[in-house]
Motif scaffolding. Structure first.
Motif, PDB file in Angstrom:
ATOM      1  N   TRP A 145       0.826  -1.206   0.000  1.00 56.52           N
ATOM      2  CA  TRP A 145       0.000   0.000   0.000  1.00 56.52           C
ATOM      3  C   TRP A 145       0.862   1.259   0.000  1.00 56.52           C
ATOM      4  CZ3 TRP A 145      -4.608   2.747   0.559  1.00 56.52           C
ATOM      5  CH2 TRP A 145      -5.779   2.044   0.248  1.00 56.52           C
ATOM      6  N   ILE A 146       1.885   1.266   0.855  1.00 57.74           N
ATOM      7  CA  ILE A 146       2.718   2.469   0.922  1.00 57.74           C
ATOM      8  C   ILE A 146       3.457   2.690  -0.400  1.00 57.74           C
ATOM      9  CG2 ILE A 146       4.833   1.406   1.863  1.00 57.74           C
ATOM     10  CD1 ILE A 146       3.357   4.737   3.029  1.00 57.74           C
ATOM     11  N   GLU A 147       3.870   1.605  -1.066  1.00 56.86           N
ATOM     12  CA  GLU A 147       4.548   1.730  -2.360  1.00 56.86           C
ATOM     13  C   GLU A 147       3.598   2.315  -3.402  1.00 56.86           C
ATOM     14  OE1 GLU A 147       5.997  -2.124  -3.299  1.00 56.86           O
ATOM     15  OE2 GLU A 147       7.488  -2.139  -1.673  1.00 56.86           O
ATOM     16  N   GLN A 148       2.354   1.830  -3.419  1.00 61.76           N
ATOM     17  CA  GLN A 148       1.374   2.345  -4.373  1.00 61.76           C
ATOM     18  C   GLN A 148       1.094   3.827  -4.137  1.00 61.76           C
ATOM     19  OE1 GLN A 148      -2.172  -0.095  -4.400  1.00 61.76           O
ATOM     20  NE2 GLN A 148      -0.967  -1.984  -4.340  1.00 61.76           N
ATOM     21  N   CYS A 149       0.943   4.180  -2.862  1.00 60.17           N
ATOM     22  CA  CYS A 149       0.643   5.584  -2.532  1.00 60.17           C
ATOM     23  C   CYS A 149       1.785   6.509  -2.936  1.00 60.17           C
ATOM     24  CB  CYS A 149       0.359   5.719  -1.034  1.00 60.17           C
ATOM     25  SG  CYS A 149      -1.193   4.947  -0.495  1.00 60.17           S
ATOM     26  N   GLU A 150       3.020   6.097  -2.663  1.00 61.12           N
ATOM     27  CA  GLU A 150       4.162   6.960  -2.925  1.00 61.12           C
ATOM     28  C   GLU A 150       4.471   7.100  -4.416  1.00 61.12           C
ATOM     29  OE1 GLU A 150       7.152   5.180  -0.456  1.00 61.12           O
ATOM     30  OE2 GLU A 150       6.632   6.434   1.275  1.00 61.12           O
ATOM     31  N   GLN A 151       3.938   6.203  -5.234  1.00 64.96           N
ATOM     32  CA  GLN A 151       4.143   6.293  -6.679  1.00 64.96           C
ATOM     33  C   GLN A 151       3.153   7.242  -7.361  1.00 64.96           C
ATOM     34  OE1 GLN A 151       3.907   2.250  -8.080  1.00 64.96           O
ATOM     35  NE2 GLN A 151       5.886   1.658  -7.187  1.00 64.96           N
ATOM     36  N   LYS A 152       2.151   7.688  -6.604  1.00 64.85           N
ATOM     37  CA  LYS A 152       1.124   8.552  -7.188  1.00 64.85           C
ATOM     38  C   LYS A 152       1.548  10.023  -7.148  1.00 64.85           C
ATOM     39  CE  LYS A 152      -2.903   5.654  -6.206  1.00 64.85           C
ATOM     40  NZ  LYS A 152      -4.259   5.610  -5.594  1.00 64.85           N
ATOM     41  N   TRP A 153       1.131  10.748  -8.203  1.00 65.59           N
ATOM     42  CA  TRP A 153       1.358  12.195  -8.188  1.00 65.59           C
ATOM     43  C   TRP A 153       0.423  12.865  -7.197  1.00 65.59           C
ATOM     44  CZ3 TRP A 153       5.245  14.843 -10.280  1.00 65.59           C
ATOM     45  CH2 TRP A 153       5.988  14.233 -11.301  1.00 65.59           C
ATOM     46  N   TYR A 154      -0.819  12.392  -7.169  1.00 61.45           N
ATOM     47  CA  TYR A 154      -1.819  12.991  -6.273  1.00 61.45           C
ATOM     48  C   TYR A 154      -2.481  11.873  -5.464  1.00 61.45           C
ATOM     49  CZ  TYR A 154      -1.251  16.998  -9.347  1.00 61.45           C
ATOM     50  OH  TYR A 154      -0.716  18.035 -10.075  1.00 61.45           O
ATOM     51  N   MET A 155      -2.256  11.920  -4.191  1.00 58.47           N
ATOM     52  CA  MET A 155      -2.884  10.933  -3.315  1.00 58.47           C
ATOM     53  C   MET A 155      -4.245  11.446  -2.842  1.00 58.47           C
ATOM     54  SD  MET A 155       0.204   9.431  -0.928  1.00 58.47           S
ATOM     55  CE  MET A 155       0.893  11.044  -0.498  1.00 58.47           C
ATOM     56  N   SER A 156      -5.157  10.508  -2.607  1.00 52.67           N
ATOM     57  CA  SER A 156      -6.454  10.868  -2.036  1.00 52.67           C
ATOM     58  C   SER A 156      -6.254  11.245  -0.568  1.00 52.67           C
ATOM     59  CB  SER A 156      -7.414   9.685  -2.135  1.00 52.67           C
ATOM     60  OG  SER A 156      -7.006   8.650  -1.252  1.00 52.67           O
ATOM     61  N   PRO A 157      -7.226  11.955   0.035  1.00 55.52           N
ATOM     62  CA  PRO A 157      -7.096  12.283   1.467  1.00 55.52           C
ATOM     63  C   PRO A 157      -6.872  11.049   2.331  1.00 55.52           C
ATOM     64  CG  PRO A 157      -8.874  13.551   0.502  1.00 55.52           C
ATOM     65  CD  PRO A 157      -8.419  12.591  -0.560  1.00 55.52           C
ATOM     66  N   PHE A 158      -7.567   9.940   2.022  1.00 50.14           N
ATOM     67  CA  PHE A 158      -7.378   8.701   2.782  1.00 50.14           C
ATOM     68  C   PHE A 158      -5.949   8.196   2.633  1.00 50.14           C
ATOM     69  CE2 PHE A 158      -7.216   4.107   3.137  1.00 50.14           C
ATOM     70  CZ  PHE A 158      -7.975   3.836   4.277  1.00 50.14           C
ATOM     71  N   GLU A 159      -5.446   8.174   1.405  1.00 47.54           N
ATOM     72  CA  GLU A 159      -4.077   7.692   1.166  1.00 47.54           C
ATOM     73  C   GLU A 159      -3.051   8.589   1.848  1.00 47.54           C
ATOM     74  OE1 GLU A 159      -4.827   5.625  -3.204  1.00 47.54           O
ATOM     75  OE2 GLU A 159      -4.411   7.789  -3.051  1.00 47.54           O
ATOM     76  N   TRP A 160      -3.307   9.876   1.844  1.00 48.74           N
ATOM     77  CA  TRP A 160      -2.401  10.806   2.511  1.00 48.74           C
ATOM     78  C   TRP A 160      -2.331  10.501   4.006  1.00 48.74           C
ATOM     79  CZ3 TRP A 160       1.432  13.904   1.519  1.00 48.74           C
ATOM     80  CH2 TRP A 160       1.826  14.849   2.470  1.00 48.74           C
ATOM     81  N   GLU A 161      -3.482  10.259   4.613  1.00 47.44           N
ATOM     82  CA  GLU A 161      -3.502   9.905   6.037  1.00 47.44           C
ATOM     83  C   GLU A 161      -2.758   8.598   6.271  1.00 47.44           C
ATOM     84  OE1 GLU A 161      -4.752  11.537   8.652  1.00 47.44           O
ATOM     85  OE2 GLU A 161      -5.465  13.234   7.467  1.00 47.44           O
ATOM     86  N   PHE A 162      -2.965   7.622   5.398  1.00 50.18           N
ATOM     87  CA  PHE A 162      -2.294   6.333   5.552  1.00 50.18           C
ATOM     88  C   PHE A 162      -0.775   6.499   5.541  1.00 50.18           C
ATOM     89  CE2 PHE A 162      -0.160   2.754   3.453  1.00 50.18           C
ATOM     90  CZ  PHE A 162      -0.402   1.755   4.387  1.00 50.18           C
ATOM     91  N   VAL A 163      -0.279   7.306   4.619  1.00 48.16           N
ATOM     92  CA  VAL A 163       1.170   7.530   4.532  1.00 48.16           C
ATOM     93  C   VAL A 163       1.700   8.138   5.832  1.00 48.16           C
ATOM     94  CG1 VAL A 163       2.964   8.895   3.381  1.00 48.16           C
ATOM     95  CG2 VAL A 163       1.221   7.708   2.025  1.00 48.16           C
ATOM     96  N   GLN A 164       0.923   9.050   6.428  1.00 43.69           N
ATOM     97  CA  GLN A 164       1.349   9.680   7.684  1.00 43.69           C
ATOM     98  C   GLN A 164       1.442   8.663   8.826  1.00 43.69           C
ATOM     99  OE1 GLN A 164       2.253  13.002   7.469  1.00 43.69           O
ATOM    100  NE2 GLN A 164       1.774  12.536   5.338  1.00 43.69           N
ATOM    101  N   TYR A 165       0.546   7.672   8.806  1.00 43.34           N
ATOM    102  CA  TYR A 165       0.442   6.736   9.931  1.00 43.34           C
ATOM    103  C   TYR A 165       1.191   5.428   9.690  1.00 43.34           C
ATOM    104  CZ  TYR A 165      -3.600   9.761  10.940  1.00 43.34           C
ATOM    105  OH  TYR A 165      -4.429  10.833  11.178  1.00 43.34           O
ATOM    106  N   TYR A 166       1.671   5.204   8.504  1.00 42.37           N
ATOM    107  CA  TYR A 166       2.225   3.899   8.127  1.00 42.37           C
ATOM    108  C   TYR A 166       3.268   3.391   9.125  1.00 42.37           C
ATOM    109  CZ  TYR A 166       5.482   0.723   5.811  1.00 42.37           C
ATOM    110  OH  TYR A 166       6.329  -0.324   5.527  1.00 42.37           O
ATOM    111  N   HIS A 167       4.250   4.224   9.458  1.00 41.53           N
ATOM    112  CA  HIS A 167       5.335   3.767  10.327  1.00 41.53           C
ATOM    113  C   HIS A 167       4.833   3.419  11.728  1.00 41.53           C
ATOM    114  CE1 HIS A 167       8.589   4.292   7.502  1.00 41.53           C
ATOM    115  NE2 HIS A 167       8.142   5.496   7.188  1.00 41.53           N
ATOM    116  N   GLU A 168       3.788   4.091  12.181  1.00 45.92           N
ATOM    117  CA  GLU A 168       3.224   3.779  13.496  1.00 45.92           C
ATOM    118  C   GLU A 168       2.619   2.369  13.490  1.00 45.92           C
ATOM    119  OE1 GLU A 168       3.334   5.650  16.143  1.00 45.92           O
ATOM    120  OE2 GLU A 168       3.630   7.724  15.492  1.00 45.92           O
ATOM    121  N   PHE A 169       1.901   2.042  12.420  1.00 47.80           N
ATOM    122  CA  PHE A 169       1.310   0.707  12.325  1.00 47.80           C
ATOM    123  C   PHE A 169       2.396  -0.350  12.121  1.00 47.80           C
ATOM    124  CE2 PHE A 169      -2.525   3.190  11.489  1.00 47.80           C
ATOM    125  CZ  PHE A 169      -3.448   2.493  12.254  1.00 47.80           C
TER     126      PHE A 169
END
Length: 327
Positions: A145-169
């Protein structure tokens, strides 16, 4: 109406009925009863559970009334029905005190029904390999999921939140796996486990009070033999699924429980491991991908924020448990 036919089997003529979930509140004369509907497969357990509890000396459950034929269950259309006295919420204490009393009685239930048994090396290693294997697959899913999100030019609000929290999970998974490994190593030395009679569906709604303030368990429909954490974790998980909290109430309840039923090292390790495991995040990611809800993005962006709050609430409890273990 089916309910009236069933109540005739108990020689009860109701003057008023209220349906609350799967329970009928029955008013008859000056008495109030609770008629519970359950699945046949679940109701069968009750035939053995109540005599077992009596035999073990645990009486803090609401008893069943026999029908006129002496049976405690009425079968109608593949459903089982049983009758109890109604213990309402009129005498219900404030929530914190309610939970204190419930955890004390839950500890007594586990203590009186506890049995120690041997667990061989194969079962210990199988449980570890199966569980850790599943959790590692979930971590890989987070990585994809994090790889898919980081490859996007524009992330959705949900994906943006996921990227912020990824390392915590990710850290939560690492802790859960590390603690599970310690559990396995410790279990291989002792090779002993304790089983208890689980209530199966612990909640404040299933612990009711009489007019004297004494608390009693209801709804043993999903009761079974298992490990004590299987009663504790669902309640804690539901309680911690809220806004950020300090966790003092939860720790107080656990301390009350462990005062009356002290957990062994292996039991505490396994409970911490399962509590820390953030599998709810995987479920949320899967639901997000279905994209069927109206206002999907807004709703799921709020849900991932709530999932993060739950993660931090659990982390707070884990830290307190670690400090308690060290002291």
């Amino acid at each position: 109406m089916r309910v009236y036919e069933i109540l005739k089997e108990y020689q009860i003529q109701p003057r008023h009925l209220e349906k609350i979930g799967k329970v009928y509140k029955v008013f008859s004369g000056n008495n109030v009863f609770a008629l519970k509907e359950t699945e046949v497969t679940k109701g069968k357990n009750l035939f053995s559970i109540y005599p077992f509890l009596y035999h073990k000396g645990f009486y803090r459950f609401v008893p069943l009334y026999p029908a006129k034929n002496g049976q405690y269950m009425i079968l109608r259309d593949q459903k089982l029905y049983y009758l109890m006295p109604w213990l309402g919420s009129e005498a219900r204490p404030v929530e914190t005190n309610h939970a204190r009393k419930m955890f004390r009685e839950l500890a007594r239930l586990h203590l009186l029904t506890s049995q120690e048994m041997e667990m061989d090396q194969t079962n210990i290693e199988d449980h570890f390999e199966r569980t850790s294997g599943q959790w590692n697959k979930e971590m890989q899913y987070l990585d994809s999921w994090i790889e898919q999100c980081e490859q996007k030019w524009y992330m959705s609000p949900f994906e943006w939140e996921f990227v912020q929290y990824y390392h915590e999970f990710q850290k939560a998974y690492e802790y859960a796996l590390r603690t599970l490994k310690i559990w396995k190593d410790t279990m291989l030395e002792s090779k002993k486990i304790r089983t208890v009679l689980l209530h199966g569906k612990v909640s404040l709604d299933h612990f009711v009070f009489d007019d004297k303030g004494y608390g009693y368990f209801i709804n043993f429909d999903e009761s079974r033999i298992g490990s004590s954490y299987q009663d504790l974790l669902p309640f804690l998980s539901n309680t911690l699924s809220t806004y950020p909290m300090n966790g003092e109430d939860c720790m107080e309840w656990l301390n009350i429980y462990m005062k009356h039923y002290p957990l062994k090292e292996t039991e505490l390790l396994l409970m911490k491991s399962y509590l820390a495991h953030p599998g709810f995040m995987i479920q949320l990611l899967n639901r997000y991908q279905t994209r069927v809800a109206p206002n999907h993005e807004l709703k799921y962006t709020k849900k991932i924020q709530q999932a993060y709050w739950k993660l931090k609430n659990i982390e707070n409890i884990i830290m307190k448990l670690e400090m308690k273990t060290e002291s």
